[in-house]
Design a protein around this motif. Structure first.
Motif, PDB file in Angstrom:
ATOM      1  N   VAL A  72      36.345  50.093  38.925  1.00 32.56           N
ATOM      2  CA  VAL A  72      37.358  49.053  38.800  1.00 32.56           C
ATOM      3  C   VAL A  72      37.072  48.241  37.545  1.00 32.56           C
ATOM      4  N   PRO A  73      37.965  48.261  36.552  1.00 35.78           N
ATOM      5  CA  PRO A  73      37.764  47.458  35.345  1.00 35.78           C
ATOM      6  C   PRO A  73      37.634  45.976  35.701  1.00 35.78           C
ATOM      7  N   ASP A  74      36.806  45.256  34.962  1.00 34.10           N
ATOM      8  CA  ASP A  74      36.583  43.841  35.254  1.00 34.10           C
ATOM      9  C   ASP A  74      37.890  43.047  35.285  1.00 34.10           C
ATOM     10  N   LYS A  75      38.831  43.413  34.437  1.00 34.83           N
ATOM     11  CA  LYS A  75      40.117  42.719  34.384  1.00 34.83           C
ATOM     12  C   LYS A  75      40.858  42.821  35.712  1.00 34.83           C
ATOM     13  N   LEU A  76      40.664  43.945  36.437  1.00 41.48           N
ATOM     14  CA  LEU A  76      41.376  44.170  37.691  1.00 41.48           C
ATOM     15  C   LEU A  76      40.588  43.715  38.922  1.00 41.48           C
ATOM     16  N   LEU A  77      39.361  43.276  38.724  1.00 38.70           N
ATOM     17  CA  LEU A  77      38.533  42.885  39.858  1.00 38.70           C
ATOM     18  C   LEU A  77      39.134  41.765  40.711  1.00 38.70           C
ATOM     19  N   PRO A 129      42.472  37.210  28.970  1.00 36.89           N
ATOM     20  CA  PRO A 129      41.863  38.458  28.494  1.00 36.89           C
ATOM     21  C   PRO A 129      40.644  38.800  29.335  1.00 36.89           C
ATOM     22  N   GLU A 130      40.213  40.063  29.287  1.00 31.83           N
ATOM     23  CA  GLU A 130      39.123  40.532  30.140  1.00 31.83           C
ATOM     24  C   GLU A 130      37.841  39.728  29.937  1.00 31.83           C
ATOM     25  N   LYS A 131      37.543  39.342  28.697  1.00 21.86           N
ATOM     26  CA  LYS A 131      36.307  38.600  28.435  1.00 21.86           C
ATOM     27  C   LYS A 131      36.270  37.301  29.227  1.00 21.86           C
ATOM     28  N   LYS A 132      37.394  36.576  29.245  1.00 23.18           N
ATOM     29  CA  LYS A 132      37.429  35.300  29.964  1.00 23.18           C
ATOM     30  C   LYS A 132      37.338  35.512  31.466  1.00 23.18           C
ATOM     31  N   VAL A 133      37.906  36.615  31.943  1.00 23.33           N
ATOM     32  CA  VAL A 133      37.778  36.937  33.365  1.00 23.33           C
ATOM     33  C   VAL A 133      36.310  37.206  33.698  1.00 23.33           C
ATOM     34  N   GLN A 134      35.622  37.946  32.827  1.00 25.19           N
ATOM     35  CA  GLN A 134      34.206  38.240  33.040  1.00 25.19           C
ATOM     36  C   GLN A 134      33.368  36.969  33.043  1.00 25.19           C
ATOM     37  N   LEU A 135      33.632  36.079  32.089  1.00 28.98           N
ATOM     38  CA  LEU A 135      32.888  34.817  32.023  1.00 28.98           C
ATOM     39  C   LEU A 135      33.165  33.949  33.242  1.00 28.98           C
ATOM     40  N   THR A 136      34.426  33.900  33.650  1.00 29.65           N
ATOM     41  CA  THR A 136      34.805  33.098  34.819  1.00 29.65           C
ATOM     42  C   THR A 136      34.095  33.601  36.069  1.00 29.65           C
ATOM     43  N   MET A 137      34.099  34.921  36.252  1.00 25.39           N
ATOM     44  CA  MET A 137      33.441  35.484  37.422  1.00 25.39           C
ATOM     45  C   MET A 137      31.924  35.341  37.335  1.00 25.39           C
ATOM     46  N   GLY A 138      31.379  35.421  36.127  1.00 26.73           N
ATOM     47  CA  GLY A 138      29.944  35.230  35.953  1.00 26.73           C
ATOM     48  C   GLY A 138      29.521  33.835  36.373  1.00 26.73           C
ATOM     49  N   VAL A 139      30.275  32.824  35.928  1.00 27.41           N
ATOM     50  CA  VAL A 139      29.986  31.436  36.300  1.00 27.41           C
ATOM     51  C   VAL A 139      30.154  31.244  37.808  1.00 27.41           C
ATOM     52  N   ALA A 140      31.233  31.812  38.362  1.00 27.75           N
ATOM     53  CA  ALA A 140      31.512  31.660  39.794  1.00 27.75           C
ATOM     54  C   ALA A 140      30.413  32.288  40.653  1.00 27.75           C
ATOM     55  N   LEU A 141      29.964  33.471  40.248  1.00 25.72           N
ATOM     56  CA  LEU A 141      28.901  34.142  40.999  1.00 25.72           C
ATOM     57  C   LEU A 141      27.601  33.342  40.930  1.00 25.72           C
ATOM     58  N   ALA A 142      27.315  32.782  39.765  1.00 21.41           N
ATOM     59  CA  ALA A 142      26.118  31.945  39.622  1.00 21.41           C
ATOM     60  C   ALA A 142      26.226  30.714  40.517  1.00 21.41           C
ATOM     61  N   LYS A 273      26.677  39.670  30.548  1.00 25.20           N
ATOM     62  CA  LYS A 273      26.288  40.690  29.582  1.00 25.20           C
ATOM     63  C   LYS A 273      27.502  41.466  29.087  1.00 25.20           C
ATOM     64  N   ALA A 274      28.421  41.807  30.012  1.00 26.54           N
ATOM     65  CA  ALA A 274      29.631  42.540  29.635  1.00 26.54           C
ATOM     66  C   ALA A 274      30.489  41.726  28.682  1.00 26.54           C
ATOM     67  N   ALA A 275      30.591  40.419  28.948  1.00 22.19           N
ATOM     68  CA  ALA A 275      31.388  39.547  28.078  1.00 22.19           C
ATOM     69  C   ALA A 275      30.770  39.438  26.699  1.00 22.19           C
ATOM     70  N   MET A 276      29.428  39.317  26.648  1.00 24.21           N
ATOM     71  CA  MET A 276      28.744  39.214  25.366  1.00 24.21           C
ATOM     72  C   MET A 276      28.836  40.517  24.586  1.00 24.21           C
ATOM     73  N   THR A 277      28.737  41.649  25.300  1.00 21.71           N
ATOM     74  CA  THR A 277      28.857  42.960  24.660  1.00 21.71           C
ATOM     75  C   THR A 277      30.225  43.127  24.022  1.00 21.71           C
ATOM     76  N   LYS A 278      31.246  42.609  24.697  1.00 16.93           N
ATOM     77  CA  LYS A 278      32.608  42.703  24.167  1.00 16.93           C
ATOM     78  C   LYS A 278      32.706  41.936  22.850  1.00 16.93           C
ATOM     79  N   ASP A 279      31.991  40.790  22.749  1.00 16.33           N
ATOM     80  CA  ASP A 279      31.966  40.028  21.497  1.00 16.33           C
ATOM     81  C   ASP A 279      31.364  40.856  20.369  1.00 16.33           C
ATOM     82  N   VAL A 280      30.239  41.527  20.668  1.00 15.24           N
ATOM     83  CA  VAL A 280      29.559  42.338  19.658  1.00 15.24           C
ATOM     84  C   VAL A 280      30.463  43.471  19.201  1.00 15.24           C
TER      85      VAL A 280
END
Length: 289
Positions: A72-77, A129-142, A273-280
């Motif tokens: 499942v792509p992070d965007k669709l999670l 965008p997917e990066k912001k979804v990843q960051l949002t979920m990362g913060v929420a999980l933390a 990590k996924a969000a940061m990788t997308k930046d790179v």
């Protein structure tokens, strides 16, 4: 009033199930039989945990990140989590609403506020965008991990005896559930923060179950995404929810919650990590172009 809530939930359940099953039939693929079987296992485990108060969104996210059979792509999670757990949450709501008596004004107002929050949140999250979804979920999980740790260490209020709210506390509860409903559309589970809020407002911890399960039961069906990958989780989740609520709601979960903390922290780190990788990757593409 309770009869009206259960009636409305019954109508929503019938309509949602009809649409859900029809969409699944249209999009199902014989090649995804392994996906369905894996989903059954995931749904059973995560909604079993959900029904005893551990939560299902964070645990499902963690398992999906580990799983190689369900991609499942992070965007669709966020949408996948809401769709997959909608019917299990409805099952939990029916059982808890009938088993635990909560002040009707408190129950109804907090359910409505969560639903309104989800409607507004869905329009915002779907455009991110997917990066912001990843960051949002990362913060929420933390944040979920922090709440679980505080609860494990006895640093969270244990709550009081009240089965309802009034005055300023009711307003705080309504606003809080509005925000939590909006965050659900980002794949952020409502259970842990709602239970914490209920305790902070001085309510009996048992009151959290019909409130959070009722709210999620009405919020979940408003989301649609990834029907095929969700169906197995849904069926397994309904079975797990029923078994947990009927037979093992008083089981000791202390060490299990510590395990969940470790898993949630790991998953949060993978999201960052996924969000940061997308930046790179974006920087490399810009340099090449």
């Amino acid at each position: 009033m309770l009869t009206a809530i259960l009636g409305a939930l019954g109508v929503i359940t019938a309509g949602y199930t009809t649409v859900y099953v029809n969409d699944f039939r249209k999009h199902r693929d014989a090649s995804k039989a392994n996906v369905f079987r894996t989903g059954l296992f995931i749904g059973f485990i995560t909604d079993f945990l959900d029904a005893i108060g551990v939560g299902s969104f964070a645990t499902t996210t963690a398992i999906l990140k580990f799983s190689k059979k369900i991609n499942v792509p992070d965007k669709l999670l966020p949408g996948t989590l809401n769709v997959a757990h909608a019917l299990p949450m409805i099952t939990q709501a029916f059982l808890s609403l009938n088993a635990i008596s909560v002040d009707m004004t408190t129950l109804l107002s907090m359910i409505i506020s969560a639903v309104v929050g989800s409607w507004i949140g869905a329009g915002i999250i779907s455009k991110l965008p997917e990066k912001k979804v990843q960051l949002t979920m990362g913060v929420a999980l933390a944040g979920t991990a922090v709440l679980l740790v505080l609860g494990q260490l006895g640093l969270m209020p244990s709550g009081g005896e009240a089965m309802g709210l009034a005055g300023g506390k009711l307003i705080v509860g309504i606003v809080g559930n509005f925000i939590l409903g909006a965050l659900m559309t980002a794949g952020i589970g409502l259970y842990a923060p709602c239970m914490a809020m209920i305790a902070l407002l001085g309510m009996n911890p048992k009151a959290a179950f019909p409130i959070m399960m009722g709210a999620c039961a009405f919020v979940g069906p408003t989301n649609t995404s990834n029907i095929v990958d969700s169906m197995g989780i849904t069926i397994g989740g309904v079975i797990g929810s029923i078994l947990a609520l009927l037979f093992v709601t008083n089981m000791p979960v202390y060490w299990l919650k510590w395990l969940v903390v470790l898993v949630v922290v790991y998953t949060s780190a993978t999201m960052f990590k996924a969000a940061m990788t997308k930046d790179v990757e974006t920087e490399k593409e810009e340099k090449v172009s």
